[in-house]
Design a protein around this motif. Structure first.
Motif, PDB file in Angstrom:
ATOM      1  N   ALA A   1     -27.980  64.677  60.550  1.00  0.00           N
ATOM      2  CA  ALA A   1     -28.907  64.121  61.551  1.00  0.00           C
ATOM      3  C   ALA A   1     -28.895  64.969  62.819  1.00  0.00           C
ATOM      4  O   ALA A   1     -29.952  65.250  63.406  1.00  0.00           O
ATOM      5  N   LEU A   2     -27.692  65.418  63.219  1.00  0.00           N
ATOM      6  CA  LEU A   2     -27.611  66.270  64.417  1.00  0.00           C
ATOM      7  C   LEU A   2     -28.215  67.646  64.160  1.00  0.00           C
ATOM      8  O   LEU A   2     -28.862  68.232  65.044  1.00  0.00           O
ATOM      9  N   GLU A   3     -28.038  68.162  62.944  1.00  0.00           N
ATOM     10  CA  GLU A   3     -28.620  69.478  62.608  1.00  0.00           C
ATOM     11  C   GLU A   3     -30.148  69.425  62.642  1.00  0.00           C
ATOM     12  O   GLU A   3     -30.800  70.414  62.989  1.00  0.00           O
ATOM     13  N   LEU A   4     -30.715  68.278  62.280  1.00  0.00           N
ATOM     14  CA  LEU A   4     -32.182  68.140  62.356  1.00  0.00           C
ATOM     15  C   LEU A   4     -32.655  68.303  63.804  1.00  0.00           C
ATOM     16  O   LEU A   4     -33.721  68.861  64.062  1.00  0.00           O
ATOM     17  N   VAL A   5     -31.832  67.810  64.748  1.00  0.00           N
ATOM     18  CA  VAL A   5     -32.169  67.980  66.173  1.00  0.00           C
ATOM     19  C   VAL A   5     -31.988  69.443  66.567  1.00  0.00           C
ATOM     20  O   VAL A   5     -32.834  70.038  67.233  1.00  0.00           O
ATOM     21  N   LYS A   6     -30.870  69.998  66.122  1.00  0.00           N
ATOM     22  CA  LYS A   6     -30.578  71.411  66.438  1.00  0.00           C
ATOM     23  C   LYS A   6     -31.715  72.330  65.971  1.00  0.00           C
ATOM     24  O   LYS A   6     -32.118  73.260  66.665  1.00  0.00           O
ATOM     25  N   ASN A   7     -32.247  72.037  64.778  1.00  0.00           N
ATOM     26  CA  ASN A   7     -33.292  72.876  64.185  1.00  0.00           C
ATOM     27  C   ASN A   7     -34.701  72.451  64.602  1.00  0.00           C
ATOM     28  O   ASN A   7     -35.684  72.819  63.956  1.00  0.00           O
TER      29      ASN A   7
END
Lengths: 344, 344
Positions: free
Chosen positions: B90-96
């Motif tokens: 979920a955090l990687e979706l924000v990062k990307n």
């Protein structure tokens, strides 16, 4: 003053708190009226005390003091300049066995420091803690400490608080095997500060303690534990948070019925009675007075902002502590539970 | 997923919290129903999510995850083993840039650590803080931080929290010159921990901050300040204390009218409406969702015990943070207020 010692004698630091003699003297008279075997020693300038007394009074002695420890004074400085202060003289009366307890609404740090200096901590206790017995909602009570004597605590101190709290729960609340919990920010083992986790592992290993683990802030008044241990900073903030909210709620019933019809006013009156019945015992005025637990003598700290009713409650706390002989019971129980200090 | 970015897109850590998909999925559907321009990415095993979805749904994407970070896992360990976990994805979706915010009810320490690792702190901020806007009784609101991201805080961190809190009060509450206070165990200068006193002297000297001094626990909901700063341990315990008490009070109206006549039941109904009007906005379900302030992106932490209503509230917090563009505003304001880090 010898014969006074045959009964209950308490020294009051009259110059302490936000209102000094204006609150302490009426509270003292109320207590004398209520407890026929009570003697009070009022420490303060007689010029300020006498005008507040009725023409005829008994079981009341005035002991002169020449200075006051200010609330905003650094404790170390206050202690250095404490000679002649009402707080120090009140504590000296206890030290010299002229009173069995002292009640002060003054500077917490100074009261803690002077108490340790003059009255000494019980063997095995690093630092005394402020303790109060808070009412929980299911008719149970919870011993909570530290409420502000020690802003920072290491794990040994927390363990000592837990031991003392359990003894208090046994002696004052008649609970055989009191449940002991540490206040924390989660119930899992990994949560919180190092000091709390270290205290938890010591308490877990101690078979004399019924350690039930961590409790969070929302469990404070639910009666899930008999003893709740935390450092003095967290304990003080939490206690004041609870007090602030309860005051808001108790006053809310009045607000709710303002600008309403007669019927609504009647309903409001009924509601207020109900609210007081349910929550009135949580009103800080009813349980003011925290005992400085871990001293060889009894010292009660009242709220600085105490009114007559709540200062009276603090005097009652001193009477209870004398009756239960708290310091001696703590010392006796601890001497078996704690390793003796090498200095003794 | 490109066109999703044209509107509001939020990633939800479906496997987080005490109830996982059972709470997060219905809350997600409620939010989609309520916000027509909202897209949600549900991160979790589709085998667990799909059965909870209606036959036809839109603006909802499922992204598979293979593991869950347990609530009782040590954050450092959780982060090392976070690959494939719903929180990390979920955090990687924000990062990307595939989502503008992430909402999780999971392990606070792991969420904090992973967020810092993946999304980075704003320049000048040592550690992000959990912040919430709490309702005060006089129709004002108070920005309170840290609510539990950092159990221990030094003075620099407290000062950074104060700066960020003031920016949030300006941008989200439209307060021109927000009052900032430090939570302490007394109002006098000498009170409290070294870190608090040091922070106070820095804040006093800062002309950009309207520092009003210390406030005690009993002032938390009185609206005496716009921003209240404390370390994460005290903030968490205090917030939970407030929540616990409010739950007790709100449920008390039901208890009060039990076993009564019809008239009393009617009165009880009226009373409950009044109580809800006065205190319902303080119900934790209404303001669940603390923003991890100080990150370059938006991460919202929900209570672990959130129900559908309160997880919905956490999603709303994410929407608000996106609309107010909080991270960028903090970064812009801080770049003028704080000295630049030498690494940048």
């Amino acid at each position: 003053m010898g014969d006074i010692l045959d009964s209950l004698t308490i020294a009051l630091d009259v110059m302490s708190g936000d209102f000094g003699p204006r609150v302490v003297v009426p509270a003292a008279l109320q207590a004398l009226n209520h407890y026929p075997n009570l003697h009070l020693i009022l420490v303060g300038p007689s010029a300020e005390i006498t005008p507040l007394l009725p023409k005829h009074y008994q079981r009341l002695t005035i002991v002169e003091s020449s200075s006051v420890i200010a609330n905003d004074m650094k404790p170390s400085l206050a202690i250095r300049h404490s000679q002649g202060s009402s707080m120090r003289i009140a504590l000296e009366l206890v030290k010299n066995n002229q009173a069995q307890a002292c009640v002060s609404a003054g500077n917490t740090g100074a009261l803690m420091g002077l108490s340790k200096l003059l009255l000494h901590a019980i063997d095995g206790i690093e630092r005394p803690a402020l303790v109060a017995i808070l009412p929980a909602l299911n008719q149970r009570n919870t011993v909570v400490l530290d409420l502000g004597a020690n802003a920072e605590c290491n794990s040994d101190m927390l363990v000592q608080f837990a031991l003392m709290g359990a003894i208090l729960a046994r002696t004052s609340l008649n609970i055989d095997n009191p449940r002991v919990a540490l206040l924390n920010i989660g119930e899992e083992d990994i949560k919180g500060l190092d000091s709390i986790r270290a205290a938890a592992s010591i308490l877990k290993a101690d078979k004399n303690i019924n350690f039930i683990g961590y409790l969070e802030g929302n469990e404070i008044l639910t009666g899930k534990t008999d003893v709740l241990v935390c450092d003095g900073f967290v304990g003080n903030v939490t206690l004041k948070t609870v007090e602030g909210l309860i005051k808001i709620f108790l006053s809310s019933t009045q607000l709710m019925t303002k600008r309403h019809s007669l019927l609504m006013k009647l309903v409001g009156h009924w509601l207020q009675k109900k609210m007081t019945k349910h929550f009135g015992h949580l009103d800080p005025n009813h349980y003011n007075g925290a005992c400085l637990l871990g001293l060889q003598s009894i010292v009660i700290k009242s709220h600085g902002s105490a009114n007559q009713k709540s200062f009276f409650a603090a005097i009652e706390q001193a009477i209870l502590a004398i009756k239960h002989n708290i310091p001696e019971r703590i010392a006796t129980s601890l001497s078996s539970a704690l390793p003796k200090s090498e200095n003794n």
